[in-house]
Design an enzyme around this catalytic site. Structure first.
Site, short mmCIF file in Angstrom:
data_model
loop_
_atom_site.label_atom_id
_atom_site.label_comp_id
_atom_site.label_asym_id
_atom_site.label_seq_id
_atom_site.Cartn_x
_atom_site.Cartn_y
_atom_site.Cartn_z
N HIS A 86 0.77 -1.42 0.23
CA HIS A 86 -0.19 0.19 0.35
C HIS A 86 0.36 1.05 0.09
O HIS A 86 0.63 2.05 0.96
CB HIS A 86 -1.05 0.24 1.32
N ASN A 92 -10.19 -2.95 2.71
CA ASN A 92 -9.52 -3.37 1.37
C ASN A 92 -11.38 -2.52 0.31
O ASN A 92 -12.54 -2.76 1.09
CB ASN A 92 -9.18 -4.34 0.95
N HIS A 137 -3.72 0.85 11.93
CA HIS A 137 -3.29 -0.31 12.83
C HIS A 137 -5.18 -0.88 12.93
O HIS A 137 -5.69 -0.35 13.57
CB HIS A 137 -2.88 -0.17 14.47
FE1 HDE Z 1 -1.85 -4.62 5.23
N1 HDE Z 1 -0.42 -3.51 6.31
N2 HDE Z 1 -1.25 -6.87 6.09
N3 HDE Z 1 -4.51 -5.76 5.10
N4 HDE Z 1 -3.30 -3.11 4.71
C1 HDE Z 1 -0.34 -2.97 6.44
O1 HDE Z 1 0.81 -1.37 7.36
C2 HDE Z 1 -0.54 -6.52 6.57
C3 HDE Z 1 -4.34 -6.82 5.02
C4 HDE Z 1 -3.75 -2.88 4.59
O2 HDE Z 1 -3.36 3.22 4.17
C5 HDE Z 1 1.27 -2.33 6.31
O3 HDE Z 1 1.38 1.11 7.51
C6 HDE Z 1 -0.84 -7.84 6.65
C7 HDE Z 1 -5.68 -6.96 5.17
C8 HDE Z 1 -4.21 -1.69 4.01
O4 HDE Z 1 -1.61 3.30 5.22
C9 HDE Z 1 1.58 -3.83 6.75
C10 HDE Z 1 -1.51 -8.80 6.49
C11 HDE Z 1 -6.58 -6.14 5.08
C12 HDE Z 1 -2.75 -0.57 4.61
C13 HDE Z 1 0.30 -4.55 6.00
C14 HDE Z 1 -2.03 -7.97 6.10
C15 HDE Z 1 -5.22 -4.70 4.60
C16 HDE Z 1 -1.86 -1.76 4.77
C17 HDE Z 1 1.52 -1.71 5.92
C18 HDE Z 1 -1.40 -10.33 6.77
C19 HDE Z 1 -8.25 -5.68 4.18
C20 HDE Z 1 -2.72 0.55 4.19
C21 HDE Z 1 1.38 -0.66 5.75
C22 HDE Z 1 -1.61 -11.08 7.26
C23 HDE Z 1 -8.68 -5.62 5.33
C24 HDE Z 1 -2.75 1.29 5.36
C25 HDE Z 1 1.35 -0.67 6.81
C26 HDE Z 1 -2.52 2.72 5.63
C27 HDE Z 1 -1.21 -2.05 4.99
C28 HDE Z 1 0.42 -6.24 7.03
C29 HDE Z 1 -3.66 -8.21 5.10
C30 HDE Z 1 -5.41 -3.28 4.58
C31 HDE Z 1 2.67 -4.04 6.51
C32 HDE Z 1 0.84 -9.15 7.56
C33 HDE Z 1 -6.71 -8.28 4.81
C34 HDE Z 1 -5.82 -0.82 3.44
O5 HDE Z 1 1.78 -3.50 8.14
#
Ligand code: HDE
Length: 722
Positions: free
Chosen positions: A83, A156, A347
């Site tokens: 993202h 999402n 978060h």
């Molecule tokens: Fe994320 N995800 N994600 N994700 N995610 C990040 O956090 C992660 C997942 C989502 O505009 C990171 O601050 C793991 C699902 C959005 O700043 C990170 C897993 C969904 C955003 C991270 C998922 C999301 C992130 C990268 C699986 C939809 C952007 C930067 C266990 C429900 C937020 C950050 C923004 C961002 C990890 C799966 C949505 C790396 C480990 C499912 C919208 O922490």
């Protein structure tokens, strides 16, 4: 140090969208005043460094130069691991009615309260500088600044996910990101490593169907749904739990781009979505979404036929209707991209009382990842003190020090319990107030295994497929073909279509046809991957809400290009243009050159864009007015003819009046000489003789056609070379 005690009774339930703005203002600076160093020393000359003579070497002593260059050298921070590319806006949320029956969350009780929000939209795979309109999932992250702390709904635009367990996330992302040996391709899933991985992970099939649909090519962030994805819990004041799924429903409808269009926009305006959101807010067209919830009584979740902890499944809206409980309005652009959009830290574990997690193993892993990642991205543990991340309610604890600490904590006590900090009461109501985790009963062995209730990987993919319109199905097939045609290893292509045979035999056969591989074989997929051929019975065959094929309520903010040259007949379109503007559309005059064009009656019309700086992909619809000289000039101009052909190919509404119809000549359309009605020779192509047909009638037909968004079932689109 005294701590104001917060409990539901004394927590102020009203807050204002401007509270956060006021807080941010304290850290906002205008670029005014004399230039100084960071220490406040006035700089007399910002153009020349200190040298040993005007032609001599620069002196190390030049601390002014050193400070400036050093700061510049450290301006960049690591981009988000996923993202990375995003854009954001401020706004507010208002609940429609008190939700106390289900949740004690303060921000969901008072219909008078405007809760400040900051929302960031993003693509997932591309890096910070990548294009907006690539085929990808979109992030939809909302930070509510409530009086009980920040609540983040980090979702999402697709309601399910690729994997069921967080432990597979690094593999998924490594597979989709540019390949590690050559760092290609950028912001694209159409490459071997992605399809290698997902074809070995049948649980990703349902999400792949969404990712290959037009959901992954949104027309605008303003025309996208949002989903919390996981199952969460609402907890009410009596401690009762209900399962809940979150939805955001855009007021402008849910719409996509054509794939060819999306690819072209990526080159013509890589900032397409970012610009669209910014301009809409700037012009006072504030985008709105309604917050929806699907609520499932604790104990009734088994009736759904699948495991609600499995994030590859969704609850059909026809089974559990979405209740709309509030509205979000985005009404202010950020002042500074870096300070706000880049530094905002979301978060899923930023919770408020009344909302809790489920045991979804994907969500559970996320609860660790998000704080952890900010520490390397934002350079330490104090990112909550950054203005955009700061809660609007008081926050106190004994976490101390660390990189870039802003708060000056007074006193000698930085531990609890203590007797030295007089008047301190750090426990909220002896443990019964504040955030309470739902006391779920758990008695199970520690085990590293997937629940058998997660074994079905295809039934919801089939439900999604069955719910699509014929045109949407065509787009999905075309997307799979495109992506898999980029995969060099034939076994991967084969493996993928073999998996698709479990979704729908026809779909798999259509995808496989041009890929130079064998007929899809569902048995081979199951044998090869060793998955259990187990399918749940879908409670519904199809669900209307899964399709995007629904017209908008109106044409607010839709962009209409009016193609003109000298000699244009203003009378043919003056009233029509006014009706489009009254309906909320934006009309732009496109001409061969900037400045003005002269109408057939000698008036000057101001031109907005040229054909070269505003191609058809920037618009939703086209109007070609009459005027012999104008149409003759445009017919000689390749860019103008291309504009029409491309709009036709991308299934946009085209309206041509009087002589303007000649510009559609290459497509074989002509006006009937005695026609006094709006003619529609193929869907979304409107031809009218403005001398015989009432302006209101033309406007009505044009507006209804634009509201249909795109005419995907239009004839002979593939034959048009645009
Ligand atoms: Fe994320 N995800 N994600 N994700 N995610 C990040 O956090 C992660 C997942 C989502 O505009 C990171 O601050 C793991 C699902 C959005 O700043 C990170 C897993 C969904 C955003 C991270 C998922 C999301 C992130 C990268 C699986 C939809 C952007 C930067 C266990 C429900 C937020 C950050 C923004 C961002 C990890 C799966 C949505 C790396 C480990 C499912 C919208 O922490």
């Amino acid at each position: 140090m005294s701590q104001p005690k917060r409990s539901p009774a004394n927590t102020p339930k009203t807050s204002s969208g401007t509270d956060k703005q006021k807080q941010l203002l304290a850290s906002t600076a205008d670029a005014t005043g004399n230039l100084t160093t960071n220490q406040g020393l006035q700089i007399p000359d910002n153009h020349n460094s200190l040298k040993a003579g005007v032609r001599g070497p620069t002196l190390l002593e030049d601390f002014i130069l050193r400070e400036k260059i050093t700061h510049f050298d450290h301006e960049r921070i690591p981009e988000r691991a996923v993202h990375a590319r995003g854009t954001a806006a401020h706004g507010y949320f208002k609940v429609y009615k008190p939700m106390g029956q289900y949740t004690s969350a303060g921000f969901l009780q008072d219909p008078e309260a405007e809760i400040p929000v900051f929302v960031r939209f993003s693509t997932v795979a591309g890096s910070r500088g990548s294009a907006d309109t690539v085929r990808d999932v979109r992030g939809f992250a909302v930070k509510f600044y409530t009086n009980e702390g920040n609540y983040d709904l980090v979702g999402n635009n697709i309601p399910v996910f690729f994997i069921q367990d967080a432990i597979k996330f690094p593999d998924l992302i490594h597979a989709v990101k540019p390949e590690p040996h050559n760092d290609m391709p950028q912001a694209a899933s159409a490459h071997d490593t992605f399809w290698d991985f997902v074809s070995l992970m049948p649980e990703s099939t349902h999400m792949l169907m969404w990712a290959m649909s037009d959901r992954a090519l949104p027309r605008s962030y303003r025309m996208m749904e949002g989903f919390g994805v996981h199952t969460f819990r609402f907890i009410n004041a009596r401690g009762e739990s209900h399962f809940v799924k979150f939805h955001w429903k855009p007021k402008l409808g849910v719409h996509g781009l054509a794939w060819d269009e999306a690819q072209k926009i990526a080159g013509k305006d890589a900032d397409f979505h970012r610009r669209d959101l910014w301009e809409a807010i700037d012009q006072g067209n504030f985008p709105e979404w309604e917050l929806g919830v699907q609520i499932i009584e604790e104990g009734k979740e088994d009736k759904l036929g699948f495991d609600i902890l499995d994030p590859t499944k969704l609850i059909p809206e026809s089974v559990v209707p979405v209740q709309l409980i509030g509205k979000m309005v985005l009404n202010r652009n950020p002042d500074n991209f870096f300070a706000e959009t880049e530094q905002v830290a979301f978060h899923p574990g930023h919770l408020v009382p009344g909302i809790d997690f489920s045991n979804d193993p994907l969500l559970q892993g996320r609860l660790f990842s998000y704080t952890d990642t900010q520490i390397s991205r934002l350079g330490g543990a104090n990112f909550h003190e950054l203005p955009i991340n700061k809660a609007v309610c008081p926050f106190h604890n004994f976490q101390r020090d660390g990189m870039h600490r802003q708060t000056v904590n007074k006193g000698r006590v930085s531990y609890e319990p203590n007797t030295l900090a007089t008047g301190a009461e750090y426990r909220v109501d002896g443990g019964t107030q504040g955030f309470q985790s739902y006391p779920e009963q758990l008695e199970s062995p520690k085990i590293r295994r997937r629940s058998p209730s997660f074994d079905d990987h295809f039934s919801h993919a089939t439900l999604f497929w069955n719910s699509q319109s014929p045109a949407e199905k065509d787009h999905i097939v075309a997307a799979f073909r495109f992506e898999l045609s980029k995969v060099e290893v034939a076994e991967i292509r084969q493996r993928m279509v073999d998996n698709l045979a479990h979704v729908d035999a026809k779909l798999a056969a259509r995808v496989a046809a041009p890929l130079g591989i064998n007929t899809p074989d569902a048995k081979a997929a199951a044998g090869r991957l060793g998955f259990r051929e187990y399918r749940i019975e879908n409670t519904v065959e199809e669900d209307r809400a899964l399709s995007m094929a629904h017209p908008s309520e109106g044409i607010k903010t839709r962009k209409v290009a009016i193609l003109v040259a000298d000699g244009v007949d203003l009378l043919t379109f003056k009233r029509l243009q006014q009706e489009l503007l009254d309906a909320g559309a934006a009309c732009k005059l496109i001409a061969p050159q900037l400045g003005t064009v002269k109408t057939s009656s000698g008036k000057q019309l101001a031109v907005d864009h040229t054909f070269t700086n505003a191609p058809s992909v920037m618009f939703d619809a086209v109007l070609v007015p009459g005027g012999e000289a104008s149409v003759a000039a445009l017919s000689q101009l390749g860019d103008a003819v291309h504009f029409i052909l491309e709009s036709y190919k991308h299934c946009k509404t085209i309206c041509a009046l009087n002589e303007g119809v000649q510009l559609l000549g290459t497509l074989g359309f002509a006006l009937e000489s005695n026609g006094n009605q709006v003619m529609e020779p193929t869907t979304g192509v409107l031809l009218a003789d403005a001398r015989k047909t009432a302006d209101g009638q033309i406007a009505q037909a044009f507006i209804a056609s634009i509201a249909a968004h795109r005419h995907w079932d239009r004839l002979n689109v593939d034959a048009v070379p645009a």
